[in-house]
Design a protein around this motif. Structure first.
Motif, PDB file in Angstrom:
ATOM      1  N   GLY A 483      -1.452  19.142   0.031  1.00 34.80           N
ATOM      2  CA  GLY A 483      -2.425  18.050   0.060  1.00 34.80           C
ATOM      3  C   GLY A 483      -1.813  16.767  -0.459  1.00 34.80           C
ATOM      4  N   GLU A 484      -0.628  16.383   0.067  1.00 38.31           N
ATOM      5  CA  GLU A 484       0.125  15.253  -0.471  1.00 38.31           C
ATOM      6  C   GLU A 484      -0.618  13.927  -0.312  1.00 38.31           C
ATOM      7  OE1 GLU A 484       4.802  14.892  -0.567  1.00 38.31           O
ATOM      8  OE2 GLU A 484       3.984  14.357   1.383  1.00 38.31           O
ATOM      9  N   PHE A 485      -1.401  13.851   0.747  1.00 42.29           N
ATOM     10  CA  PHE A 485      -2.095  12.600   0.951  1.00 42.29           C
ATOM     11  C   PHE A 485      -3.158  12.368  -0.117  1.00 42.29           C
ATOM     12  CE2 PHE A 485      -3.714   8.985   2.933  1.00 42.29           C
ATOM     13  CZ  PHE A 485      -5.080   9.068   3.072  1.00 42.29           C
ATOM     14  N   ALA A 486      -3.876  13.401  -0.402  1.00 48.00           N
ATOM     15  CA  ALA A 486      -4.901  13.268  -1.440  1.00 48.00           C
ATOM     16  C   ALA A 486      -4.277  12.907  -2.769  1.00 48.00           C
ATOM     17  CB  ALA A 486      -5.689  14.579  -1.567  1.00 48.00           C
ATOM     18  N   LEU A 487      -3.145  13.509  -3.069  1.00 47.54           N
ATOM     19  CA  LEU A 487      -2.458  13.190  -4.308  1.00 47.54           C
ATOM     20  C   LEU A 487      -2.017  11.729  -4.318  1.00 47.54           C
ATOM     21  CD1 LEU A 487      -1.179  14.115  -6.980  1.00 47.54           C
ATOM     22  CD2 LEU A 487       0.883  14.749  -5.681  1.00 47.54           C
ATOM     23  N   ALA A 488      -1.559  11.244  -3.169  1.00 45.35           N
ATOM     24  CA  ALA A 488      -1.105   9.854  -3.086  1.00 45.35           C
ATOM     25  C   ALA A 488      -2.252   8.891  -3.313  1.00 45.35           C
ATOM     26  CB  ALA A 488      -0.463   9.593  -1.728  1.00 45.35           C
ATOM     27  N   LEU A 489      -3.448   9.243  -2.819  1.00 47.63           N
ATOM     28  CA  LEU A 489      -4.596   8.358  -3.008  1.00 47.63           C
ATOM     29  C   LEU A 489      -5.064   8.345  -4.453  1.00 47.63           C
ATOM     30  CD1 LEU A 489      -6.785   9.064   0.164  1.00 47.63           C
ATOM     31  CD2 LEU A 489      -5.287   7.115  -0.275  1.00 47.63           C
ATOM     32  N   ASP A 490      -4.989   9.503  -5.092  1.00 44.46           N
ATOM     33  CA  ASP A 490      -5.497   9.615  -6.453  1.00 44.46           C
ATOM     34  C   ASP A 490      -4.502   9.178  -7.507  1.00 44.46           C
ATOM     35  OD1 ASP A 490      -7.254  12.694  -5.620  1.00 44.46           O
ATOM     36  OD2 ASP A 490      -7.835  10.560  -5.425  1.00 44.46           O
ATOM     37  N   THR A 491      -3.197   9.160  -7.115  1.00 41.13           N
ATOM     38  CA  THR A 491      -2.150   8.841  -8.088  1.00 41.13           C
ATOM     39  C   THR A 491      -1.741   7.384  -7.937  1.00 41.13           C
ATOM     40  OG1 THR A 491      -1.337  11.094  -7.942  1.00 41.13           O
ATOM     41  CG2 THR A 491       0.137   9.456  -8.951  1.00 41.13           C
ATOM     42  N   PRO A 492      -1.971   6.536  -8.938  1.00 37.19           N
ATOM     43  CA  PRO A 492      -1.547   5.138  -8.812  1.00 37.19           C
ATOM     44  C   PRO A 492      -0.024   5.053  -8.785  1.00 37.19           C
ATOM     45  CG  PRO A 492      -2.270   5.590 -11.057  1.00 37.19           C
ATOM     46  CD  PRO A 492      -2.600   6.817 -10.245  1.00 37.19           C
ATOM     47  N   ILE A 493       0.478   4.086  -8.041  1.00 39.90           N
ATOM     48  CA  ILE A 493       1.922   3.863  -7.935  1.00 39.90           C
ATOM     49  C   ILE A 493       2.308   2.878  -9.015  1.00 39.90           C
ATOM     50  CG2 ILE A 493       3.769   3.081  -6.419  1.00 39.90           C
ATOM     51  CD1 ILE A 493       1.921   3.754  -4.064  1.00 39.90           C
ATOM     52  N   HIS A 494       2.956   3.371 -10.059  1.00 40.69           N
ATOM     53  CA  HIS A 494       3.305   2.522 -11.186  1.00 40.69           C
ATOM     54  C   HIS A 494       4.628   1.823 -10.928  1.00 40.69           C
ATOM     55  CE1 HIS A 494      -0.001   4.131 -13.528  1.00 40.69           C
ATOM     56  NE2 HIS A 494       0.387   5.364 -13.189  1.00 40.69           N
ATOM     57  N   GLY A 495       4.823   0.723 -11.653  1.00 43.87           N
ATOM     58  CA  GLY A 495       6.145   0.086 -11.646  1.00 43.87           C
ATOM     59  C   GLY A 495       6.227  -1.101 -10.723  1.00 43.87           C
ATOM     60  N   SER A 496       7.451  -1.356 -10.323  1.00 43.67           N
ATOM     61  CA  SER A 496       7.771  -2.644  -9.708  1.00 43.67           C
ATOM     62  C   SER A 496       7.206  -2.839  -8.323  1.00 43.67           C
ATOM     63  CB  SER A 496       9.298  -2.814  -9.656  1.00 43.67           C
ATOM     64  OG  SER A 496       9.862  -1.760  -8.898  1.00 43.67           O
ATOM     65  N   TYR A 497       6.759  -1.791  -7.646  1.00 41.41           N
ATOM     66  CA  TYR A 497       6.309  -1.932  -6.265  1.00 41.41           C
ATOM     67  C   TYR A 497       4.782  -1.854  -6.126  1.00 41.41           C
ATOM     68  CZ  TYR A 497      11.145  -1.515  -4.816  1.00 41.41           C
ATOM     69  OH  TYR A 497      12.479  -1.736  -4.630  1.00 41.41           O
ATOM     70  N   MET A 498       4.024  -1.899  -7.242  1.00 44.08           N
ATOM     71  CA  MET A 498       2.568  -1.773  -7.185  1.00 44.08           C
ATOM     72  C   MET A 498       1.956  -2.982  -6.484  1.00 44.08           C
ATOM     73  SD  MET A 498      -0.046  -1.054 -10.320  1.00 44.08           S
ATOM     74  CE  MET A 498       0.352  -2.599 -11.117  1.00 44.08           C
ATOM     75  N   HIS A 499       1.019  -2.740  -5.575  1.00 45.08           N
ATOM     76  CA  HIS A 499       0.346  -3.808  -4.834  1.00 45.08           C
ATOM     77  C   HIS A 499      -1.046  -4.067  -5.405  1.00 45.08           C
ATOM     78  CE1 HIS A 499       3.161  -4.714  -1.719  1.00 45.08           C
ATOM     79  NE2 HIS A 499       3.188  -3.484  -1.228  1.00 45.08           N
ATOM     80  N   ASN A 500      -1.539  -5.286  -5.182  1.00 47.17           N
ATOM     81  CA  ASN A 500      -2.930  -5.618  -5.444  1.00 47.17           C
ATOM     82  C   ASN A 500      -3.711  -5.243  -4.191  1.00 47.17           C
ATOM     83  OD1 ASN A 500      -5.457  -7.102  -5.466  1.00 47.17           O
ATOM     84  ND2 ASN A 500      -4.621  -8.258  -7.203  1.00 47.17           N
ATOM     85  N   ARG A 501      -4.469  -4.144  -4.278  1.00 48.03           N
ATOM     86  CA  ARG A 501      -5.105  -3.615  -3.075  1.00 48.03           C
ATOM     87  C   ARG A 501      -6.156  -4.566  -2.515  1.00 48.03           C
ATOM     88  NH1 ARG A 501      -5.633   2.860  -4.634  1.00 48.03           N
ATOM     89  NH2 ARG A 501      -3.420   3.343  -4.242  1.00 48.03           N
ATOM     90  N   ASN A 502      -6.863  -5.301  -3.398  1.00 49.50           N
ATOM     91  CA  ASN A 502      -7.855  -6.250  -2.902  1.00 49.50           C
ATOM     92  C   ASN A 502      -7.185  -7.340  -2.067  1.00 49.50           C
ATOM     93  OD1 ASN A 502     -10.074  -4.993  -4.041  1.00 49.50           O
ATOM     94  ND2 ASN A 502      -9.889  -6.095  -5.993  1.00 49.50           N
ATOM     95  N   THR A 503      -6.055  -7.843  -2.579  1.00 48.97           N
ATOM     96  CA  THR A 503      -5.326  -8.884  -1.837  1.00 48.97           C
ATOM     97  C   THR A 503      -4.857  -8.348  -0.494  1.00 48.97           C
ATOM     98  OG1 THR A 503      -4.581  -9.905  -3.895  1.00 48.97           O
ATOM     99  CG2 THR A 503      -3.346 -10.448  -1.890  1.00 48.97           C
ATOM    100  N   MET A 504      -4.295  -7.145  -0.487  1.00 50.00           N
ATOM    101  CA  MET A 504      -3.810  -6.560   0.765  1.00 50.00           C
ATOM    102  C   MET A 504      -4.951  -6.414   1.766  1.00 50.00           C
ATOM    103  SD  MET A 504      -0.529  -5.966   0.645  1.00 50.00           S
ATOM    104  CE  MET A 504      -0.360  -4.800   1.991  1.00 50.00           C
ATOM    105  N   ARG A 505      -6.120  -5.917   1.306  1.00 46.97           N
ATOM    106  CA  ARG A 505      -7.236  -5.688   2.217  1.00 46.97           C
ATOM    107  C   ARG A 505      -7.786  -7.008   2.757  1.00 46.97           C
ATOM    108  NH1 ARG A 505     -10.105  -3.423  -1.104  1.00 46.97           N
ATOM    109  NH2 ARG A 505     -11.561  -5.089  -1.654  1.00 46.97           N
ATOM    110  N   GLN A 506      -8.016  -7.982   1.877  1.00 42.67           N
ATOM    111  CA  GLN A 506      -8.645  -9.235   2.305  1.00 42.67           C
ATOM    112  C   GLN A 506      -7.727 -10.049   3.224  1.00 42.67           C
ATOM    113  OE1 GLN A 506      -9.734 -11.172  -1.352  1.00 42.67           O
ATOM    114  NE2 GLN A 506     -11.199  -9.559  -1.952  1.00 42.67           N
ATOM    115  N   LEU A 507      -6.450 -10.166   2.843  1.00 41.09           N
ATOM    116  CA  LEU A 507      -5.532 -10.961   3.672  1.00 41.09           C
ATOM    117  C   LEU A 507      -5.274 -10.296   5.018  1.00 41.09           C
ATOM    118  CD1 LEU A 507      -2.703 -12.525   1.457  1.00 41.09           C
ATOM    119  CD2 LEU A 507      -4.347 -13.696   2.919  1.00 41.09           C
ATOM    120  N   THR A 508      -5.180  -8.967   5.033  1.00 40.82           N
ATOM    121  CA  THR A 508      -4.975  -8.262   6.306  1.00 40.82           C
ATOM    122  C   THR A 508      -6.179  -8.467   7.208  1.00 40.82           C
ATOM    123  OG1 THR A 508      -3.577  -6.589   5.243  1.00 40.82           O
ATOM    124  CG2 THR A 508      -4.541  -6.024   7.371  1.00 40.82           C
ATOM    125  N   HIS A 509      -7.374  -8.387   6.662  1.00 39.46           N
ATOM    126  CA  HIS A 509      -8.586  -8.593   7.462  1.00 39.46           C
ATOM    127  C   HIS A 509      -8.602 -10.015   8.020  1.00 39.46           C
ATOM    128  CE1 HIS A 509     -12.793  -8.791   8.633  1.00 39.46           C
ATOM    129  NE2 HIS A 509     -12.873  -7.456   8.472  1.00 39.46           N
TER     130      HIS A 509
END
Length: 685
Positions: A483-509
């Motif tokens: 169930g790697e996908f579920a783990l990826a959704l539940d596990t935050p990506i720490h460190g230098s590559y973390m994205h602001n999900r709100n920014t990604m969603r709004q700008l992409t839309h």
């Protein structure tokens, strides 16, 4: 077509590419050697169809040496008396009556030149001579007129006397065929030959176009003027040539013989050809054919040697221009002469080239390509080629490992080797006057290296395909089980590559909505759910959950292994989305399940949002519109959000700076039309 491509792959893979590289080395070396062999005319033309690339590359390289380092005249032993536009306007059209030419020679002789060379030949009688005019009088003309004309001095006799009274050398032109005006030979002083006969080596002419016998008898010497062109350019000048079986001197050497009072020009002939041509204490090393490569000066550095024939006749010339000088008399007026192109790319009168030969001899600045140089070059090429054939295919060599990591480095390695050889050739030319053919190294070694690297890349590609297939099978199985996908959704990506999900969603839309309004994208955007795409953009880097924290949090430059680890996140993210989608389908999830559309979009975005418009991205090096539109949209937003965020190795960029980066990579990294849309979106915020 597919089978032919597979055949080529098999040929280049056989024996790690060594056999095909050895064939290429042998063939190209053979062609290079043939391109400089002295061949008969017919054979040379036939061989030229094969060797043309080597010949033209070599000539281009040697010309480039001269253009970068033209000869600077150190002395001015030569003066050119030019029958130029001023002379034609004052004296009249050419040809002048031979009495006028005699008057010009007498005027030159008054200044006691060392020698006078005429860059012209006069094979026919002067038609303005009184005797010729008498023969052409109408039949009803008073006989006394004809008799009076016949009593006047013959113009050719007057010119012959002038030639006799000063140290003069007449020119002649060599012909490869006989004609009405040519002869089988001309009057010339014998050359003193030491060693073997020079006839097998020198340039041979079947016939010669020379001046009248009485003019030849009066002049102190005769010389050949003919110069062969190589692809329309003068590069080499014969110091000696042959008319039939008689070896004759070129104009520069014969003028030096007359000027020094020597009885004969000396030739030293060895097994390979003519070693040198000498007069008095001047010994000139030559090519085997008795010619020299001329090191040209720019015409702007030699114009001071020209004087007008009109000024000589008027007596207004500076005496120092003629006294004790080697004087050349030639035609430079418009329409009177053939212009020649030099190795410097300049168009100059033919007499200027002869003058530069004399000047080079005086200055001691000659360039030479010894007969042994080609064999030395060939030996070096063979050594380097065999070394490369042995070394490059070694799978565990440092070079092989480097090429696996940086495939494009092969082009830079090849270029660097050849630039080094060209630089060595230039230094040899500049400081030793020796012509080193780095162009043959370039062609041959590039072919060999290219062959070997192609073989290596084919092998590397095959191994990578096998490795990728195995990794895909393992990852897909692991994703379904764990169930790697579920783990990826539940596990935050720490460190230098973390994205602001709100920014990604709004700008992409916002960007996707703007793209949908563009006429060129409306049809394709109609099949894309913008809301699902905006949601997928939030998780485009979900594969980073499988990257080690040490790599993600690194504040310095990543090593090769770390870069490869980061690059895997695109495929891992796609596989995770695919695994969950297939799991839902296998459990009987219907087409109405809203998560399937989202997972399909996420798989596409995760896999391809690091592909570049020019094909330089990863993981599949897709180019242009082969990259899914969804991924091209997210790629811009992903880069913008990253540039606008702090990273361990840099602080965030300003809005303007980040936008400039996006613009600068339009057409290389990003779809240019989408960049324009993105600029509009930002302008509205």
């Amino acid at each position: 077509m597919r089978s032919l491509l597979d055949l080529f792959r098999q040929i280049f893979q056989y024996g790690r590419g060594r056999p095909i590289a050895l064939v290429i080395l042998t063939w190209t070396m053979s062609v290079s050697v043939i391109s400089e062999l002295p061949l008969e005319q017919g054979t040379a033309e036939l061989a030229g169809n094969v060797t043309g690339a080597f010949t033209k590359a070599r000539q281009f390289l040697f010309d480039s040496y001269q253009k970068n380092y033209p000869r600077k005249p150190l002395s001015q032993p030569v003066t050119i008396v030019a029958i130029d536009e001023l002379s034609l306007s004052k004296v009249g059209q050419w040809p002048w009556p031979r009495t006028k030419l005699a008057a010009l020679l007498d005027a030159i002789g008054n200044y006691q030149p060392a020698a006078v060379g005429l860059d012209m030949y006069m094979p026919e009688a002067d038609q303005t001579s009184p005797q010729q005019l008498a023969q052409g009088l109408p039949a009803d003309t008073d006989p006394a007129i004809g008799e009076a004309l016949r009593q006047l001095p013959d113009h050719d006799a007057v010119l012959a006397e002038s030639l006799y009274l000063l140290p003069s050398v007449l020119g002649a032109a060599g012909f490869d065929h006989t004609s009405y005006t040519t002869s089988a030979g001309m009057r010339t002083k014998p050359l003193l030959v030491t060693g073997a006969s020079p006839l097998p080596h020198v340039r041979k002419f079947e016939a010669v176009l020379a001046s009248l016998p009485e003019l030849q008898a009066a002049a102190w010497g005769q010389a050949i003027l003919s110069v062969d062109l190589e692809f329309g350019v003068v590069r080499r000048i014969p110091l000696v040539a042959a008319i039939g079986d008689t070896v004759v001197p070129g104009l520069p050497m014969e003028m030096l013989r007359v000027a020094t009072g020597e009885k004969a020009i000396r030739l030293d002939v060895g097994k390979q050809g003519i070693n040198s041509v000498a007069i008095a204490d001047l010994v000139v090393p030559t090519q085997p054919a008795g010619d020299i490569w001329l090191h040209f000066s720019r015409i702007e550095d030699t114009v001071s040697r020209y004087v007008s024939a009109a000024e000589v006749l008027d007596g207004t010339i500076d005496p120092s221009m003629l006294q004790g000088k080697l004087v050349m008399l030639g035609l430079t007026g418009s329409g009177l002469h053939d212009m020649r192109t030099t190795a410097l790319g300049e168009l100059v009168p033919g007499i200027e080239i002869q003058a530069q030969v004399l000047e080079s001899l005086f200055d001691g600045r000659m360039i030479l390509r010894p007969w042994w140089m080609k064999w030395l070059e060939t030996s070096l090429i063979l050594f380097l080629g065999l070394l490369l054939i042995w070394y490059i295919p070694r799978s565990e060599s440092p070079l092989a490992r480097f090429l696996r990591a940086v495939p494009r480095a092969s082009a830079w390695i090849t270029l660097s080797i050849n630039l080094l050889l060209i630089a060595c050739g230039y230094l040899l030319f500049r400081y030793q006057g020796i012509l080193f053919d780095a162009s043959s190294f370039f062609i041959i070694l590039s072919s060999v290296i290219g062959s070997l690297i192609a073989s290596a890349l084919i092998e590397i590609g095959r191994e990578e395909e096998q490795r990728a297939a195995e990794q895909q099978r393992v990852r897909e199985a692991a994703s379904l089980i764990a169930g790697e996908f579920a783990l990826a959704l539940d596990t935050p990506i720490h460190g230098s590559y973390m994205h602001n999900r709100n920014t990604m969603r709004q700008l992409t839309h916002a960007l996707a909505s703007e793209v949908a309004r563009q006429s060129g994208y409306q049809q394709e955007m109609a099949s894309i759910d913008i809301d699902e795409l905006a949601r997928a953009a939030e998780y485009c880097d979900l594969g980073l959950a499988q990257v080690s924290p040490a790599t993600l949090n690194s504040s310095g430059s990543l090593n090769t292994e770390q870069r490869e680890e980061i690059a895997t996140h695109a495929e891992l993210g796609a596989l995770a989305a695919k695994a969950v989608r297939e799991g839902i389908e296998n459990r009987g999830g219907g087409d109405n399940d809203p998560s399937l559309a989202f997972l399909t979009t996420l798989e596409e975005v995760a896999r391809s949002h690091h592909e570049n418009w020019d094909g330089s991205g990863y993981p599949n090096q897709l180019v242009g519109e082969n990259i899914p539109l969804t991924a091209r949209i997210v790629a811009i937003v992903d880069t913008w959000e990253s540039l606008s965020s702090d990273r361990p190795w840099r602080v965030r960029l300003t809005r303007e700076a980040a936008l400039e980066v996006i613009r600068s990579e339009s057409g290389s990294r990003f779809d240019p039309e989408l960049v324009n849309c993105f600029c509009k979106v930002l302008a509205q915020k």
